[in-house]
Write an enzyme that holds these catalytic residues in place. Structure first.
Site, PDB file in Angstrom:
ATOM      1  N   LYS A 202     -56.186  12.242 -25.644  1.00 45.98           N
ATOM      2  CA  LYS A 202     -55.283  11.301 -26.313  1.00 45.98           C
ATOM      3  C   LYS A 202     -56.025  10.714 -27.503  1.00 45.98           C
ATOM      4  O   LYS A 202     -57.073  10.083 -27.357  1.00 45.98           O
ATOM      5  CB  LYS A 202     -54.865  10.204 -25.343  1.00 45.98           C
ATOM      6  CG  LYS A 202     -53.972   9.146 -25.992  1.00 45.98           C
ATOM      7  CD  LYS A 202     -53.428   8.162 -24.975  1.00 45.98           C
ATOM      8  CE  LYS A 202     -52.602   7.078 -25.640  1.00 45.98           C
ATOM      9  NZ  LYS A 202     -52.061   6.122 -24.668  1.00 45.98           N
ATOM     10  N   LYS A 263     -52.049  14.656 -26.829  1.00 43.92           N
ATOM     11  CA  LYS A 263     -51.172  13.682 -27.465  1.00 43.92           C
ATOM     12  C   LYS A 263     -51.846  13.049 -28.677  1.00 43.92           C
ATOM     13  O   LYS A 263     -53.009  12.660 -28.573  1.00 43.92           O
ATOM     14  CB  LYS A 263     -50.856  12.619 -26.421  1.00 43.92           C
ATOM     15  CG  LYS A 263     -50.135  11.396 -26.913  1.00 43.92           C
ATOM     16  CD  LYS A 263     -50.036  10.407 -25.793  1.00 43.92           C
ATOM     17  CE  LYS A 263     -49.367   9.160 -26.322  1.00 43.92           C
ATOM     18  NZ  LYS A 263     -49.382   8.087 -25.364  1.00 43.92           N
TER      19      LYS A 263
END
Ligand code: PBG
Length: 338
Positions: A202, A263
């Protein structure tokens, strides 16, 4: 795979692009409703509130979430991901409301579960940002986000979510060691069946802006600036790095992650590809709020065809190796694919 030795003019690649039926015969990637997860925002109010920076997305009541969940199941979407909009009065420095079995997201999980049972997956974020006054995913002391102290709280938060009935806990906080700690606690509580979807790679991204509007952590993060930690760069990854993403994935898998997430998706297609190639594990991608907002904003201005752009953006994430994509376009795309 070796390159085809064909030569022009006996070989003409345009030949298989002539007709729709022929293009579909040779298509290497397909997108289906089963490839999509729908992220939903739940709030304490009865009426739904639109998210200004995410046209088409609304914060829903618990009843609204139950209805959306039924829609998702009917559309063939396998799972929803729930994000609570936590009232200011429930935010604190120690995020203690995250552990309350009667908090908003736990109530929403129970309500959905009662309606759809095990026919629809319920995924819940494990991170403290909705519950902290400063909007950080972890506990903050003297300008530092504390790792191990945060993990101890995340473990309890995950336990509360599992107790409420969610099928998948998704630590999105990026603390080191949280996957192993959560797995051990779930197992000790007899929750061996609850999956862990780890947000392994992330990135600290500007594309989360509209999400922070939606859940109200923007304002909280502004107060964090006065405490010396205005951004999440000491725990979320530097977008400059990929080798580090592979190390994150390796660690999370070793600690017991069942699925890993990359992400944002659209700015990390190379990372999705490398993760899938290197590990061959269930790899999810999150088309985040900012990616959604960009397409919707351009479409609203008539600058591009929104539905086509949305479909293409998701198809290439699958091509890059994503097994499943979290996207705010999920219901609209699932409908279009039927
Ligand atoms: C918080 C969280 C964020 C998102 C999902 N979980 C925001 C953040 O890290 O600040 C972003 C999702 C999106 O932008 O759609 N742990």
């Amino acid at each position: 795979m070796t390159a085809h030795p064909g030569r022009y003019p006996s070989t003409r690649l345009r030949r298989t692009r002539q007709h729709a039926w022929l293009r579909s015969m040779v298509a290497e990637t397909a997108l289906a409703p089963a490839d999509l997860v729908w992220p939903l925002f739940v709030h304490e109010h009865e009426a739904s509130h639109p998210v200004a920076s995410m046209p088409g997305v609304e914060r829903l009541s618990v009843d609204g979430i139950v209805k959306a969940a039924a829609d998702a199941a009917a559309l063939g979407i396998p799972a929803i991901a729930l994000f609570p909009v936590v009232e200011a009065g429930h935010k604190s420095d120690d995020a203690r409301h995250a552990l309350d079995p009667d908090n908003l997201v736990c109530r929403a999980v129970r309500a959905v579960k009662k309606e759809t049972g095990d026919a629809l997956g319920i995924i819940c974020d494990v991170a403290l940002d909705p519950y902290t006054t400063h909007g950080h995913d972890g506990l903050l002391r003297e300008g530092c986000i504390l790792n191990d102290e945060t993990v101890a709280v995340l473990v309890k938060q995950a336990a509360a979510l599992a107790e409420a009935g969610c099928h998948v806990v998704a630590p999105s906080d990026m603390m080191d060691g949280r996957v192993g700690a959560i797995r051990a606690a779930l197992d000790a509580a007899g929750r061996q069946d609850v999956c862990i979807l780890s947000y392994a790679a992330k990135y600290a991204s500007a594309f989360y802006g509209p999400f922070r509007d939606a859940v109200g952590s923007h304002a909280a993060l502004a107060t964090a600036a006065s405490l010396g930690v205005a951004d999440k760069k000491t725990y979320q990854m530097d977008p400059a790095n990929t080798a580090e993403a592979l190390r994150e994935v390796a660690l999370d898998l070793a600690e017991g992650a069942d699925m890993v997430m990359v992400k944002p998706a659209g700015t990390a297609l190379d990372v999705i590809w490398r993760v899938k190639e290197a590990f061959g594990v269930p790899t999810l991608a999150y088309q985040v709020s900012g990616e959604y907002a960009m397409i919707q904003a351009a479409a609203a201005n008539g600058w591009l065809d929104g539905p086509k752009a949305a479909l293409e953006s998701l198809l290439v994430m699958k091509r890059a190796g994503a097994d499943c994509i979290l996207t705010y376009f999920a219901p609209e795309i699932a409908r279009a694919l039927r």
